[in-house]
Design an enzyme around this catalytic site. Structure first.
Site, PDB file in Angstrom:
ATOM      1  N   TYR A  49      43.303  70.538 -45.915  1.00 45.71           N
ATOM      2  CA  TYR A  49      41.956  70.000 -45.717  1.00 45.71           C
ATOM      3  C   TYR A  49      41.437  69.338 -46.999  1.00 45.71           C
ATOM      4  O   TYR A  49      41.607  69.866 -48.094  1.00 45.71           O
ATOM      5  CB  TYR A  49      40.983  71.094 -45.285  1.00 45.71           C
ATOM      6  N   ALA A  96      33.510  67.749 -29.258  1.00 50.12           N
ATOM      7  CA  ALA A  96      34.361  66.562 -29.093  1.00 50.12           C
ATOM      8  C   ALA A  96      34.071  65.500 -30.153  1.00 50.12           C
ATOM      9  O   ALA A  96      34.024  64.311 -29.856  1.00 50.12           O
ATOM     10  CB  ALA A  96      34.197  65.971 -27.693  1.00 50.12           C
ATOM     11  N   GLY A  97      33.882  65.950 -31.379  1.00 46.40           N
ATOM     12  CA  GLY A  97      33.653  65.003 -32.463  1.00 46.40           C
ATOM     13  C   GLY A  97      32.379  64.193 -32.310  1.00 46.40           C
ATOM     14  O   GLY A  97      32.273  63.081 -32.832  1.00 46.40           O
TER      15      GLY A  97
END
Length: 300
Positions: free
Chosen positions: A52, A213-214
């Site tokens: 990340y 969902a972003g």
């Protein structure tokens, strides 16, 4: 707001996903304040991965905060992941992204994560993706070594199908405590492939990432997403809720596997709404199925 994964281990029902922490533009002092703010609200679990951050630096950002206030470490649970090899400036010898569960690689990545996090142990290590070339016996040896050395307390999987989970568990002397995967009203493949039911069967709580969902839940990009938005909005009005994301969180929480939700945000207002969603009215069974069917699930 706690979920008991086994007799010794619990995590918070809401988990802070640190994948975009480098984009939050927080100083180490501000990260300390943010962690303390979360703890005050019952959120004690923080989700990382070795890859990340643009330069794989997000664990280090978190570690800088822990160094400033070491007492925070015993108040939180740190989850991190490994097994993805990524070509970038940090790894110039890697030319193609691939999955790697070789013993030497995992041991190296865990030691690197511990160095960046500036702590002596990881609460839960997840195998990030299923390596098709995995040697499950070797993986078992690796996990046993990490546990015996005190570097990792518990283990789980991430983005593994029920078959993949069962295959690795068959060879493992250590029970996996969770499976982390994506689920949202626009993407229900982990209902369709049986992953949610598998968690119920195994008695484990899944960790759900990308619940919104972003952001497409709020800003539809096609007719399917627009129709789902309208369904969620109708349920929001029926339940008297203030925000659409509360409907989504309640929809995910309703499953009997007792899932945790990974929030990919540092926005305190959005986190407060997620906390609020764990309280108050629940979706009716009819409302819950309405979302599932609208998402493309065939009942018969």
């Amino acid at each position: 707001m706690k979920i008991q994964l086994n007799e010794q281990l619990s995590i918070s029902k809401l988990v802070i996903g640190c994948m975009r922490m480098n984009d939050w533009n927080l100083s180490a002092e501000q990260v300390v304040e943010f962690i303390e703010w979360c703890i005050e609200r019952g959120i004690t679990t923080f989700d990382h991965a070795d890859i990340y951050g643009g330069d794989h630096r997000n664990e280090a950002l978190f570690g800088e905060a822990l160094q400033l206030k070491p007492s925070l470490r015993e108040k939180i649970e740190i989850v991190t992941k490994c097994a993805i090899s990524v070509p970038n400036a940090r790894n110039p010898h890697i030319k193609t992204r691939y999955f790697n569960t070789d013993k030497e690689y995992i041991l190296t990545q865990v030691n690197d994560s511990l160095d960046k996090l500036q702590c002596s142990y990881i609460d839960i290590l997840l195998i990030h993706m299923f390596d098709l070339l995995i040697d499950p016996r070797e993986l078992n040896e690796t996990l046993l070594q990490l546990q015996s050395e005190g570097k990792v307390k518990y283990f789980g999987l991430s983005n593994h199908s029920p078959l993949e989970f069962d295959t690795l568990q068959k060879y493992s002397d250590i029970p996996f405590v969770t499976n982390q995967f994506m689920l949202h009203p626009l993407g229900i493949q982990n209902y369709q492939n049986g992953a949610m039911t598998h968690c119920l069967k195994e008695g484990i709580s899944p960790m759900i990432w990308s619940p919104l969902a972003g952001g497409r839940i709020f800003k539809p990009t096609n007719a399917f997403e627009e129709k789902m938005h309208n369904v969620l909005e109708t349920i929001r009005q029926e339940l008297g809720l203030e925000h659409l994301d509360e409907v989504v969180y309640k929809w995910i929480f309703k499953h009997s596997s007792n899932p945790a939700i990974v929030l990919g945000t540092g926005n305190k207002e959005r986190i407060e709404r997620a906390i609020k969603s764990a309280e108050g009215p629940e979706l009716t069974k009819e409302q819950w199925y309405k979302v599932l069917v609208e998402a493309g699930y065939t009942l018969w």
